[in-house]
Design an enzyme around this catalytic site. Sequence first.
Site, PDB file in Angstrom:
ATOM      1  N   HIS A   1       2.514  -3.893   8.628  1.00 28.62           N
ATOM      2  CA  HIS A   1       3.543  -4.777   8.646  1.00 28.62           C
ATOM      3  C   HIS A   1       4.313  -5.390   7.358  1.00 28.62           C
ATOM      4  O   HIS A   1       3.651  -5.233   6.456  1.00 28.62           O
ATOM      5  CB  HIS A   1       3.141  -5.659   9.597  1.00 28.62           C
ATOM      6  CG  HIS A   1       2.030  -6.800   8.972  1.00 28.62           C
ATOM      7  ND1 HIS A   1       0.716  -6.203   9.188  1.00 28.62           N
ATOM      8  CD2 HIS A   1       2.231  -8.205   8.565  1.00 28.62           C
ATOM      9  CE1 HIS A   1       0.233  -7.423   8.467  1.00 28.62           C
ATOM     10  NE2 HIS A   1       1.056  -8.341   8.141  1.00 28.62           N
TER      11      HIS A   1
ATOM     12  N   ASP B   1       5.377  -9.200   6.191  1.00 29.60           N
ATOM     13  CA  ASP B   1       5.305 -10.479   7.056  1.00 29.60           C
ATOM     14  C   ASP B   1       6.660 -11.336   7.274  1.00 29.60           C
ATOM     15  O   ASP B   1       7.632 -11.033   6.603  1.00 29.60           O
ATOM     16  CB  ASP B   1       4.377 -11.448   5.855  1.00 29.60           C
ATOM     17  CG  ASP B   1       3.157 -11.075   5.738  1.00 29.60           C
ATOM     18  OD1 ASP B   1       2.634 -10.596   6.710  1.00 29.60           O
ATOM     19  OD2 ASP B   1       2.241 -11.197   4.759  1.00 29.60           O
TER      20      ASP B   1
ATOM     21  N   HIS C   1       2.013  -3.935   4.460  1.00 30.37           N
ATOM     22  CA  HIS C   1       0.437  -4.040   3.993  1.00 30.37           C
ATOM     23  C   HIS C   1      -0.388  -4.029   5.561  1.00 30.37           C
ATOM     24  O   HIS C   1       0.049  -4.429   6.419  1.00 30.37           O
ATOM     25  CB  HIS C   1       0.291  -5.184   3.279  1.00 30.37           C
ATOM     26  CG  HIS C   1       0.605  -6.689   4.076  1.00 30.37           C
ATOM     27  ND1 HIS C   1       1.959  -7.018   4.141  1.00 30.37           N
ATOM     28  CD2 HIS C   1      -0.141  -7.318   4.622  1.00 30.37           C
ATOM     29  CE1 HIS C   1       1.877  -7.972   4.758  1.00 30.37           C
ATOM     30  NE2 HIS C   1       0.953  -8.373   5.028  1.00 30.37           N
TER      31      HIS C   1
ATOM     32  N   ARG D   1      -3.559 -18.332   3.497  1.00 33.53           N
ATOM     33  CA  ARG D   1      -2.423 -17.440   3.108  1.00 33.53           C
ATOM     34  C   ARG D   1      -1.278 -18.439   3.125  1.00 33.53           C
ATOM     35  O   ARG D   1      -1.178 -19.276   3.842  1.00 33.53           O
ATOM     36  CB  ARG D   1      -2.164 -16.433   4.387  1.00 33.53           C
ATOM     37  CG  ARG D   1      -0.884 -15.788   4.145  1.00 33.53           C
ATOM     38  CD  ARG D   1      -0.921 -14.383   5.228  1.00 33.53           C
ATOM     39  NE  ARG D   1       0.162 -15.033   6.354  1.00 33.53           N
ATOM     40  CZ  ARG D   1       0.342 -14.417   7.396  1.00 33.53           C
ATOM     41  NH1 ARG D   1       0.367 -13.047   7.540  1.00 33.53           N
ATOM     42  NH2 ARG D   1       1.266 -14.896   8.406  1.00 33.53           N
TER      43      ARG D   1
END
Length: 281
Positions: free
Chosen positions: A107, A109, A256, A272
């Site tokens: 995907h 982000d 990723h 994150r």
Amino acid sequence: MSELQIRPLSALMGAEMPGIDLAALTDERFAAVREAFHRHKLLRFPAQRITPEQQIAFSRRLGELQVHVLDQYRHPQHPEIYVLSNVDAATGRTIGHHPDKGTLTWHSDLSFQRRPALATLLYGIETPSAGGETQFADMAAAFEALDDAMKHRLAGLRAVHDLDVSRTRMGEPPMTEAQRRQTPPVAHPLLRTHPDTGKTILYISRHVSHVEGLARSESDALLDQLMAHATQSRFVFSYRWQAGDVLMWDNRSTIHRATAYDTSAERRVIHRTVVIGDVPV
Ligand code: SIN
């Protein structure tokens, strides 16, 4: 100030910048980081010791930060930090599953938002001794390698990205009504132009539910074909984590995923932050 080092991580993408302290970066060093980011798409800063405040402060230098709609993953004191952890904060024990199964599939982000991610920064606080890598696929290279007929077919097509669809597909509970209201499905072009490099990028993601204007079977077949093409090993770089690493990557030109690991025996605690980018065109 020590001499700036930039060492490639692979022939495909990525570079590491040892000797950089993200908590104390001069404007001159930050400019070099930004330049390296555009050139290499993925940067590794080894041996960091940063607080949540310092991770947020560094990330903010790149742009506006996302506070994720999935509030169950937010850091209790720092909502800009999305906690990817298989360790229960109360007991200190592993929970036996990966925290967000969607991150195990390819995907980009925030592709489910009108303004998806520009950059993601992951700080590896505890990292597994085996598995739990992060893999990256180069979407500029994947576009380049498409044949002319496919490039022509994709021009003008738009894909609908829908977080609720992608979560339930991966076996996660559906989003709440309030979360759904904040993230209605959004359409983005399948081909986008990178705002910094001007390159054409194949913009696909597991958050895509369907391609607008195509029958469902045709849309599914096209998306499967594109994902299989884009994630061939020649376009993929896998990164094996070391504790203290900060990875920072360009979500506009890469996709990723995390790889599997023993979620009972291994500890994987990652903070994150995500920098919001432009509307894809
Ligand atoms: C993510 O998908 O943003 C996180 C990937 C990872 O945990 O390796």
